[in-house]
Scaffold this active site. Sequence first.
Site, PDB file in Angstrom:
ATOM      1  N   HIS A 530       0.800  -1.222   0.000  1.00 53.14           N
ATOM      2  CA  HIS A 530       0.000   0.000   0.000  1.00 53.14           C
ATOM      3  C   HIS A 530       0.838   1.280   0.000  1.00 53.14           C
ATOM      4  O   HIS A 530       0.563   2.175   0.806  1.00 53.14           O
ATOM      5  CB  HIS A 530      -0.918   0.027   1.234  1.00 53.14           C
ATOM      6  CG  HIS A 530      -1.954  -1.047   1.261  1.00 53.14           C
ATOM      7  ND1 HIS A 530      -2.697  -1.337   2.379  1.00 53.14           N
ATOM      8  CD2 HIS A 530      -2.390  -1.888   0.314  1.00 53.14           C
ATOM      9  CE1 HIS A 530      -3.533  -2.325   2.122  1.00 53.14           C
ATOM     10  NE2 HIS A 530      -3.363  -2.689   0.875  1.00 53.14           N
TER      11      HIS A 530
HETATM   12  C1  LIG Z   1      -0.477  -7.821  -4.393  1.00 49.87           C
HETATM   13  C2  LIG Z   1      -1.282  -6.618  -4.001  1.00 49.87           C
HETATM   14  C3  LIG Z   1      -2.421  -6.764  -3.239  1.00 49.87           C
HETATM   15  C4  LIG Z   1      -3.183  -5.662  -2.883  1.00 49.87           C
HETATM   16  N1  LIG Z   1      -4.346  -5.863  -2.218  1.00 49.87           N
HETATM   17  C5  LIG Z   1      -5.181  -4.832  -2.018  1.00 49.87           C
HETATM   18  C6  LIG Z   1      -6.483  -5.048  -1.504  1.00 49.87           C
HETATM   19  O1  LIG Z   1      -6.909  -6.195  -1.279  1.00 49.87           O
HETATM   20  N2  LIG Z   1      -7.281  -3.971  -1.292  1.00 49.87           N
HETATM   21  C7  LIG Z   1      -6.852  -2.703  -1.555  1.00 49.87           C
HETATM   22  O2  LIG Z   1      -7.592  -1.767  -1.305  1.00 49.87           O
HETATM   23  N3  LIG Z   1      -5.624  -2.469  -2.056  1.00 49.87           N
HETATM   24  C8  LIG Z   1      -4.794  -3.507  -2.335  1.00 49.87           C
HETATM   25  N4  LIG Z   1      -3.588  -3.273  -2.929  1.00 49.87           N
HETATM   26  C9  LIG Z   1      -3.207  -1.886  -3.229  1.00 49.87           C
HETATM   27  C10 LIG Z   1      -4.050  -1.199  -4.306  1.00 49.87           C
HETATM   28  O3  LIG Z   1      -4.491  -2.086  -5.292  1.00 49.87           O
HETATM   29  C11 LIG Z   1      -3.264  -0.063  -4.929  1.00 49.87           C
HETATM   30  O4  LIG Z   1      -2.813   0.771  -3.925  1.00 49.87           O
HETATM   31  C12 LIG Z   1      -4.067   0.784  -5.911  1.00 49.87           C
HETATM   32  O5  LIG Z   1      -4.487  -0.036  -6.979  1.00 49.87           O
HETATM   33  C13 LIG Z   1      -3.236   1.958  -6.422  1.00 49.87           C
HETATM   34  O6  LIG Z   1      -3.917   2.654  -7.424  1.00 49.87           O
HETATM   35  P1  LIG Z   1      -3.175   3.773  -8.274  1.00 49.87           P
HETATM   36  O7  LIG Z   1      -4.191   4.340  -9.184  1.00 49.87           O
HETATM   37  O8  LIG Z   1      -2.463   4.682  -7.356  1.00 49.87           O
HETATM   38  O9  LIG Z   1      -2.028   3.021  -9.091  1.00 49.87           O
HETATM   39  P2  LIG Z   1      -2.080   1.756 -10.052  1.00 49.87           P
HETATM   40  O10 LIG Z   1      -3.366   1.053  -9.959  1.00 49.87           O
HETATM   41  O11 LIG Z   1      -0.832   0.996  -9.809  1.00 49.87           O
HETATM   42  O12 LIG Z   1      -2.048   2.396 -11.521  1.00 49.87           O
HETATM   43  C14 LIG Z   1      -0.925   2.929 -12.135  1.00 49.87           C
HETATM   44  C15 LIG Z   1      -0.990   2.599 -13.626  1.00 49.87           C
HETATM   45  O13 LIG Z   1      -0.084   3.437 -14.330  1.00 49.87           O
HETATM   46  C16 LIG Z   1       0.629   2.669 -15.269  1.00 49.87           C
HETATM   47  N5  LIG Z   1       1.906   3.344 -15.507  1.00 49.87           N
HETATM   48  C17 LIG Z   1       2.903   3.502 -14.619  1.00 49.87           C
HETATM   49  N6  LIG Z   1       3.907   4.193 -15.175  1.00 49.87           N
HETATM   50  C18 LIG Z   1       3.530   4.489 -16.431  1.00 49.87           C
HETATM   51  C19 LIG Z   1       4.157   5.184 -17.498  1.00 49.87           C
HETATM   52  N7  LIG Z   1       5.364   5.737 -17.356  1.00 49.87           N
HETATM   53  N8  LIG Z   1       3.493   5.288 -18.677  1.00 49.87           N
HETATM   54  C20 LIG Z   1       2.249   4.734 -18.818  1.00 49.87           C
HETATM   55  N9  LIG Z   1       1.622   4.078 -17.827  1.00 49.87           N
HETATM   56  C21 LIG Z   1       2.254   3.956 -16.651  1.00 49.87           C
HETATM   57  C22 LIG Z   1       0.759   1.320 -14.601  1.00 49.87           C
HETATM   58  O14 LIG Z   1       1.072   0.300 -15.520  1.00 49.87           O
HETATM   59  C23 LIG Z   1      -0.593   1.164 -13.933  1.00 49.87           C
HETATM   60  O15 LIG Z   1      -1.534   0.592 -14.796  1.00 49.87           O
HETATM   61  C24 LIG Z   1      -2.788  -4.359  -3.276  1.00 49.87           C
HETATM   62  C25 LIG Z   1      -1.639  -4.203  -4.038  1.00 49.87           C
HETATM   63  C26 LIG Z   1      -0.897  -5.312  -4.414  1.00 49.87           C
HETATM   64  C27 LIG Z   1       0.326  -5.099  -5.249  1.00 49.87           C
END
Ligand SMILES: Cc1cc2nc3c(=O)[nH]c(=O)nc-3n(C[C@H](O)[C@H](O)[C@H](O)COP(=O)(O)OP(=O)(O)OC[C@H]3O[C@@H](n4cnc5c(N)ncnc54)[C@H](O)[C@@H]3O)c2cc1C
Length: 606
Positions: A530
């Site tokens: 997280h």
């Molecule tokens: C194994 C695991 C289990 C988890 N379990 C839970 C859970 O049960 N419940 C919960 O609430 N949270 C959980 N989390 C955490 C939660 O899923 C994440 O914190 C959340 O999805 C983050 O969202 P975000 O939009 O910040 O980033 P992300 O969802 O990571 O999105 C970022 C996106 O940007 C893309 N990207 C990155 N850099 C670039 C670039 N330079 N150019 C183009 N695209 C790019 C990536 O490929 C990705 O698709 C878990 C995480 C993991 C890894």
Amino acid sequence: MCFSWMPIAVLVVAVIAGYMYLNKPSDIYLSRPLNSTYDYIVVGAGSAGAVVANRLSEDKDTSVLLVEAGGSELGILEFEIPAGFIALHRTEHDWEYYTEPQKYSSQSMKEKRSYWPRGRVLGGTSNLNNMVYIRGSRHDFDHWEKEGCNGWSYKDVLPYFIKAEDFQMDEYVDSGYHGKGGYQTVSESQVTELRDIYMAASEEAGYKTVDCNGENMIGFCKMQSSIRNGQRWSTAKAYLRPVMERENLHISINSVVTKIIIENKKAAGIEMIKDGMKKRIMVKKEVIVSAGSVNSPQLLMLSGIGPKQHLEQFKIPVHADLPVGSNLQDHMIYGLPIYANVSYAIDITKATSIKTLLQYFLFGKGYLTSSALEATLYTHSSKGNTSFYPDIQLHFLSIRLDSNMTKKYNPSNMDDESIENAIKSNIDSSMVIMSTLIHPKSRGEIRLKSRDPFDHPAIDPHYLEQKEDVNVLIEGIRVAQNLVKTKVLEKFGAKEVNLNALNPKCSHIEYDSDAFWECGIRNAAQTVYHPTSTCRMGAANDPTAVVDSQLRVKGIAGLRVVDASVMRNIPSGNINAPSIMIGEKASDMIRGKDTVADIREKTKNL
Ligand SMILES: Cc1cc2nc3c(=O)[nH]c(=O)nc-3n(C[C@H](O)[C@H](O)[C@H](O)COP(=O)(O)OP(=O)(O)OC[C@H]3O[C@@H](n4cnc5c(N)ncnc54)[C@H](O)[C@@H]3O)c2cc1C
Ligand SMILES: *[C@@H]1O[C@H](CO)[C@@H](O)[C@H](O)[C@H]1NC(C)=O
Ligand SMILES: *[C@@H]1O[C@H](CO)[C@@H](O)[C@H](O)[C@H]1NC(C)=O
Ligand SMILES: *[C@@H]1O[C@H](CO)[C@@H](O)[C@H](O)[C@H]1NC(C)=O
Ligand SMILES: *[C@@H]1O[C@H](CO)[C@@H](O)[C@H](O)[C@H]1NC(C)=O
């Protein structure tokens, strides 16, 4: 008897798989030719980015480009089946980060590095997470507001949580705290008998059963999950698939954004690499960075936004001197394995039986719909705030990894010696309760290792640097131990597994003393995945803030960050739900609209 229906079962599964394949929604909308200019460019199609792209393209005269480094999630069974999550680790759909070697934690991990999976696919990390759906404590958001994030108090964010939801638990749906008809399905996640056993034990120990997304989160909570009809409901499924045919929304997959083009202190466009070719795409209104807590700060720094001295070290021209990458926070977890004379937990045999496969593919039910976590509990430590603000969370695990699986997938990045110990000690734990640190005091940072956008950045969470963090995890273990002692669990022969064989490094310390647990925690406590706060939100004059409370990067026009990296501090829950909420709320800010006036009115007294 087995012989008579096995072939039929296999046939049925094959027919269904074929049917699903033929009927899979198409990816044709992902190959439309790109334009050279858009009103908005969203970088990253993860938990937050998918929401923003959906909402901005609701305005038909607005053009939106969503750029995602990874590919499509379609046709990949592990993305559909909730229990398939672990098979996605260390694949092409995972950025597969490793932290810098840790000094105060991770001592039993390979090179003392913690493994950080992150989704690299449409839907981002919502496509490989454990689907737990918890918004956080109301006090989390009230504290954000108090610390300068105007408009982010609980009363401000609740309408956006409700807007996002299509809530499917009858028990709580009319409480006023939930939404119907939103894009994000949230449903009850129960597959095994363990949930009700844990609930009975918790009630015996004095915890009320509550809706942890409702009025007061302290107590035992039946897990709510981003699952719909037995399928993982990632933000790709929830927010992108239903609107992909919109003419004003282009989505470019397999496209890595390498730089935000900044001209005269304004975001003018992006550079990206697609199919080995460099492309420049310009923007009329704004670039929205939603690349997640690791990649958003990396991309900002590569583009000249970050700590001045650090950028100068790599000869990157500085456009804004901001504490990008600092204030990294993360939750940590430490599991207490328990022996009990029950075999309710899901193991590999149960998960792959013909009966399980049939149940799943015919009815969308059964073991394969499990997210591994069917329940959670919130309480507070002796130092915690007793007025309803938790600092301890327990996660109750419903699956069981045998030692072969542990070796194959090694989710905790254990070193060879620890894996051998795990196999040798052959711990037959039928239950695991995990103590979780939800308000860490330790702070880490993300820094560049080079100016090559394809190099992973240096991730240093400084896990457990502050001793208080260890103390809270130990108190969480004590809470779990008290549950083991309940009559409910006693009836199942529950007793703690002796950990000396598993972790001989700590066996010289008096068993069950605080020092013993500290040793175990510093060796094996692991991330809950997280990471937050690396592009922290705050008041305009706050030296720790990267973005203001409108999520605009300070000192650069036309540039916002919208994802988990803007969280002022890490919330009390798992952070997918608040990432989606941030996407919803930011979309209104960008569009200059108030889409939740009616919900706000209805919830003003909650
Ligand atoms: C194994 C695991 C289990 C988890 N379990 C839970 C859970 O049960 N419940 C919960 O609430 N949270 C959980 N989390 C955490 C939660 O899923 C994440 O914190 C959340 O999805 C983050 O969202 P975000 O939009 O910040 O980033 P992300 O969802 O990571 O999105 C970022 C996106 O940007 C893309 N990207 C990155 N850099 C670039 C670039 N330079 N150019 C183009 N695209 C790019 C990536 O490929 C990705 O698709 C878990 C995480 C993991 C890894
Ligand atoms: C792309 O350009 C074409 C031609 O100018 C235009 O008709 C279309 O609306 C544009 N689409 C988007 C999503 O910008
Ligand atoms: C486990 O439970 C079974 C059936 O309830 C019982 O026969 C057996 O004695 C129990 N074993 C232990 C070690 O408690
Ligand atoms: C405890 O929580 C209450 C309610 O949010 C708050 O008013 C109080 O300041 C908190 N106390 C501490 C010590 O954090
Ligand atoms: C683990 O693997 C070994 C060797 O591959 C095999 O003999 C054993 O049966 C496996 N154990 C389980 C529980 O699957």
